[in-house]
Design a protein around this motif. Structure first.
Motif, PDB file in Angstrom:
ATOM      1  N   GLN A 174      68.227 -30.427  29.115  1.00 48.66           N
ATOM      2  CA  GLN A 174      66.781 -30.639  28.524  1.00 48.66           C
ATOM      3  C   GLN A 174      66.748 -31.997  27.963  1.00 48.66           C
ATOM      4  OE1 GLN A 174      65.686 -27.325  25.752  1.00 48.66           O
ATOM      5  NE2 GLN A 174      64.857 -26.370  27.267  1.00 48.66           N
ATOM      6  N   LEU A 184      66.340 -29.713  36.964  1.00 51.97           N
ATOM      7  CA  LEU A 184      65.006 -29.279  36.863  1.00 51.97           C
ATOM      8  C   LEU A 184      64.641 -29.103  38.437  1.00 51.97           C
ATOM      9  CD1 LEU A 184      63.091 -30.946  34.025  1.00 51.97           C
ATOM     10  CD2 LEU A 184      63.729 -28.616  34.173  1.00 51.97           C
ATOM     11  N   ASN A 185      64.829 -30.029  39.366  1.00 51.28           N
ATOM     12  CA  ASN A 185      64.062 -29.905  40.793  1.00 51.28           C
ATOM     13  C   ASN A 185      64.852 -28.844  41.388  1.00 51.28           C
ATOM     14  OD1 ASN A 185      62.770 -32.392  40.514  1.00 51.28           O
ATOM     15  ND2 ASN A 185      64.088 -33.452  41.185  1.00 51.28           N
ATOM     16  N   LEU A 218      65.908 -25.904  40.051  1.00 48.34           N
ATOM     17  CA  LEU A 218      65.478 -24.593  39.631  1.00 48.34           C
ATOM     18  C   LEU A 218      64.085 -24.346  40.016  1.00 48.34           C
ATOM     19  CD1 LEU A 218      66.755 -24.966  35.774  1.00 48.34           C
ATOM     20  CD2 LEU A 218      67.606 -23.338  37.579  1.00 48.34           C
ATOM     21  N   ASP A 219      63.331 -25.513  39.767  1.00 46.74           N
ATOM     22  CA  ASP A 219      61.745 -25.282  40.329  1.00 46.74           C
ATOM     23  C   ASP A 219      61.967 -24.762  41.971  1.00 46.74           C
ATOM     24  OD1 ASP A 219      60.752 -26.256  37.847  1.00 46.74           O
ATOM     25  OD2 ASP A 219      60.597 -28.297  38.588  1.00 46.74           O
ATOM     26  N   ALA A 220      62.765 -25.455  42.669  1.00 48.29           N
ATOM     27  CA  ALA A 220      62.704 -25.063  44.075  1.00 48.29           C
ATOM     28  C   ALA A 220      63.255 -23.396  44.027  1.00 48.29           C
ATOM     29  CB  ALA A 220      63.647 -25.598  44.852  1.00 48.29           C
ATOM     30  N   ASN A 253      62.418 -21.399  41.787  1.00 46.86           N
ATOM     31  CA  ASN A 253      61.254 -20.750  41.088  1.00 46.86           C
ATOM     32  C   ASN A 253      61.869 -19.929  39.880  1.00 46.86           C
ATOM     33  OD1 ASN A 253      58.662 -19.836  40.632  1.00 46.86           O
ATOM     34  ND2 ASN A 253      58.960 -17.732  41.725  1.00 46.86           N
ATOM     35  N   HIS A 272      62.794 -20.548  35.504  1.00 44.72           N
ATOM     36  CA  HIS A 272      62.220 -21.321  34.502  1.00 44.72           C
ATOM     37  C   HIS A 272      63.531 -21.656  33.614  1.00 44.72           C
ATOM     38  CE1 HIS A 272      60.062 -22.519  30.868  1.00 44.72           C
ATOM     39  NE2 HIS A 272      59.095 -22.877  31.651  1.00 44.72           N
ATOM     40  N   GLN A 273      63.591 -22.810  33.190  1.00 47.74           N
ATOM     41  CA  GLN A 273      64.612 -23.446  32.338  1.00 47.74           C
ATOM     42  C   GLN A 273      65.103 -22.264  31.207  1.00 47.74           C
ATOM     43  OE1 GLN A 273      63.635 -26.859  29.655  1.00 47.74           O
ATOM     44  NE2 GLN A 273      61.927 -26.714  30.886  1.00 47.74           N
ATOM     45  N   TYR A 319      72.593 -25.917  45.525  1.00 43.78           N
ATOM     46  CA  TYR A 319      71.344 -25.168  45.888  1.00 43.78           C
ATOM     47  C   TYR A 319      71.451 -23.937  46.558  1.00 43.78           C
ATOM     48  CZ  TYR A 319      66.778 -24.015  47.804  1.00 43.78           C
ATOM     49  OH  TYR A 319      65.786 -23.351  48.199  1.00 43.78           O
TER      50      TYR A 319
END
Length: 203
Positions: A103, A114-115, A117-119, A121, A123-124, A195
């Protein structure tokens, strides 16, 4: 209204003695008795009305209290689900330097994380991390292991291949060693490797 009188001779011919209204049933007594009856009925109605209102009030209070209890329970049933959803853990990371990276918008490593984790789906807030650089004693390591076990995950992802924590965790959990944070930032292949390993978790 005119008063009707019956001749006494006619009554005698009919075999009926001269009839007089009993004092108990004279007009004034009838009126008085009728008035008392009406008054008593009115009092009874008032009493009955008060009783009905009292019962209705108690019933309303009961239903109100019941509704408040149900809302509280619902209210209580809605807070617990939110807490469980918030504390849901999807991933557990261990690695050296995670405390400085996590963070921290000023580090490119966090942006890369973050990229990923977003890919996926994810959440942090669903990710728990432990910085192995802060584990200097056996007690600290054991406490960390207990905390990881409490998350309920079956697999841990480690960015620190040399950490003693990996070996200790491997006794009860599956430990997946990933490229280090520096490698992931510098090498495109390392990014892809991280990833795909995270994406295959649970499949």
């Amino acid at each position: 209204m005119s008063k009707v009188a019956i001749d006494s001779s006619l009554l005698e011919e009919l075999g009926v003695k001269d009839w007089r209204m009993h004092t108990q049933f004279n007009h004034s007594n009838l009126a008085e008795n009728t008035s008392d009856t009406v008054q008593n009925d009115s009092e009874t109605e008032v009493v009955d009305s008060d009783s009905v209102l009292h019962v209705a009030s108690e019933a309303a209070d009961y239903h109100a209290d019941k509704s408040q209890v149900e809302e509280s329970q619902v209210g209580v049933s809605d807070d617990l689900l939110t807490s469980l959803a918030t504390e849901k853990v999807a991933l557990v990371f261990v690695g050296e330097g995670l405390e400085q990276v996590w963070q921290n918008d000023e580090t490119p490593t966090w942006g890369l994380m973050l990229n990923i984790l977003d890919a996926l789906n994810i959440h942090q807030e669903e990710v728990v991390y432990f910085d192995t650089a802060l584990l200097h004693t056996e007690d600290a390591i054991m406490m960390t292991i207990e905390e990881i076990i409490e998350t309920g995950v079956e697999q841990v992802f480690s960015f620190d291949e040399e950490s003693m924590l990996n070996e200790a965790l491997a006794e009860g959990l599956h430990v997946e060693v990933l490229p280090s944070l520096d490698e992931m930032l510098a090498q495109g292949f390392a990014k892809k490797q991280v990833y795909y390993r995270l994406a295959n978790y649970g499949h």
